[in-house]
Write a protein that holds these residues in place. Structure first.
Motif, mmCIF file in Angstrom:
data_model
loop_
_atom_site.group_PDB
_atom_site.id
_atom_site.type_symbol
_atom_site.label_atom_id
_atom_site.label_comp_id
_atom_site.label_asym_id
_atom_site.label_seq_id
_atom_site.Cartn_x
_atom_site.Cartn_y
_atom_site.Cartn_z
ATOM 1 N N ARG A 228 4.632 23.512 0.213
ATOM 2 C CA ARG A 228 4.227 22.100 0.249
ATOM 3 C C ARG A 228 2.737 21.969 0.546
ATOM 4 N NH1 ARG A 228 9.573 20.483 2.461
ATOM 5 N NH2 ARG A 228 8.788 20.854 4.564
ATOM 6 N N SER A 231 0.924 22.545 -2.614
ATOM 7 C CA SER A 231 1.030 21.374 -3.491
ATOM 8 C C SER A 231 0.084 20.272 -3.040
ATOM 9 C CB SER A 231 2.475 20.870 -3.487
ATOM 10 O OG SER A 231 2.589 19.691 -4.239
ATOM 11 N N HIS A 232 -0.006 20.057 -1.732
ATOM 12 C CA HIS A 232 -0.896 19.019 -1.215
ATOM 13 C C HIS A 232 -2.363 19.373 -1.467
ATOM 14 C CE1 HIS A 232 2.680 17.391 0.273
ATOM 15 N NE2 HIS A 232 2.675 17.863 1.510
ATOM 16 N N ALA A 236 -4.918 16.999 -3.500
ATOM 17 C CA ALA A 236 -6.174 16.523 -2.909
ATOM 18 C C ALA A 236 -7.352 16.831 -3.830
ATOM 19 C CB ALA A 236 -6.384 17.160 -1.540
ATOM 20 N N LEU A 253 -2.077 11.974 2.074
ATOM 21 C CA LEU A 253 -2.009 13.441 1.992
ATOM 22 C C LEU A 253 -2.370 14.075 3.332
ATOM 23 C CD1 LEU A 253 -3.470 14.471 -1.486
ATOM 24 C CD2 LEU A 253 -1.149 14.806 -0.640
ATOM 25 N N GLU A 256 0.619 14.171 5.383
ATOM 26 C CA GLU A 256 1.534 15.217 4.937
ATOM 27 C C GLU A 256 1.037 16.597 5.348
ATOM 28 O OE1 GLU A 256 4.577 14.615 3.389
ATOM 29 O OE2 GLU A 256 3.977 12.665 4.196
ATOM 30 N N PHE A 257 -0.275 16.835 5.252
ATOM 31 C CA PHE A 257 -0.859 18.090 5.739
ATOM 32 C C PHE A 257 -0.485 18.292 7.213
ATOM 33 C CE2 PHE A 257 -4.467 17.996 2.456
ATOM 34 C CZ PHE A 257 -3.995 19.096 1.777
#
Length: 295
Positions: A228, A231-232, A236, A253, A256-257
């Protein structure tokens, strides 16, 4: 589209006929586009055009727009009050021989109150429309200047954010390649933990044991978090390359990071992975702080 920061300043001034005007614009961070106007009394009619033009140039930011208009030295015209002049002349005729029959002199007429009025010439509708158009053209130029300044700062912010993304990717790679994540290391750690469980619960049934082992295996595996994060990182970079008003998406984002880094820290059983997770959190905080400045 280029990236824009939400901070900037611009000033434009000029003249239209005998009037001088000056626009002053300031922009700071904001969740949306908040436009605050400071217009001279009598020029409130500019407000709809100001808001329309500003929204064409910007999507976010607290924007302060101020206008100052001053009149230069105006031409003055003399206006004769025909009614008052006629009344004076009739009065002179009525008085007849009671007053000096000499012709009225010009300076005598000027001294009679109300005969001659000195005033600024009235502005026609076409003149006012032309002046308004000049002032609004100045606003468009000032908005362009402000956008250029925000784009310059946005470009610098973009480089800073890309550096943070690169560091996040490096730390993610170090977590993935850490020896503690090798199958043999994970198997050994699981065996030790299962042994501890069996020592403390001699009557533990097989199904309960399977559930405990499955839980331990899940906690030992960081594959999902690593994927993940990768993907982030890609998302970005795509947003930064795309440009435009992407600040909100980058802020999401960043959250999410942070979620993935927290999970890595909670699952980690190795000092190197824990250290990388803590540094990830620091870099992500720096990333999110800078994102707050982007449109």
């Amino acid at each position: 589209m280029p990236l824009q920061s939400m901070t900037g300043f611009a000033r434009r001034e000029g003249s239209s006929g005998r009037h001088r005007w000056a626009w002053e614009l300031r922009s700071v961070n904001g969740k949306g586009l908040d436009i605050r106007l400071r217009l001279p009394q009598g020029l409130e009619r500019f407000e709809p055009d100001c808001r329309r033009l500003a929204s064409e140039y910007f999507a976010r930011g607290n924007l302060q727009i101020g206008l100052n208009v001053s009149g230069g030295e105006a031409a003055v015209e003399a206006v004769i009050n025909q009614g008052a002049l006629s009344a004076v002349l009739r009065l002179r005729e009525q008085l007849g021989d009671l007053v000096d029959p000499a012709p009225l002199k010009f300076d005598t007429l000027l001294s009679i109150r109300g005969i001659v009025d000195f005033r600024e010439p009235e502005e026609s509708e076409s003149e006012r429309a032309g002046r308004d158009a000049d002032i609004l053209s100045g606003l468009a130029l000032a908005l362009g200047d402000l956008r250029s300044m925000r784009e310059e700062e946005g470009a610098a912010l973009g480089q800073i954010l890309l550096a943070h993304v690169d560091r996040i990717e490096q730390l993610t790679a170090s977590v993935e390649s850490d020896p503690s994540r090798s199958p043999s290391a994970i198997a050994e750690r699981l065996a030790q933990q299962v042994a501890l469980i069996m020592e403390g619960a001699s009557s533990l049934d097989r199904e309960r044991l399977h559930a405990e082992v499955a839980l331990l295996a899940t906690k030992a595996d960081l594959r999902e978090e690593i994927d993940r994060l990768g993907s982030h990182v890609a998302a970005a970079r795509d947003l930064l390359a795309k440009g435009g008003p992407v600040g909100r998406k980058l802020d999401f984002l960043a959250q999410e990071f942070n979620r993935e880094s927290n999970t890595i820290c909670s699952k980690s059983n190795a000092a190197a992975v824990s250290a990388a997770g803590i540094e990830l959190k620091v870099v992500i905080d720096q990333f999110r702080e800078q994102v707050q400045n982007l449109e």
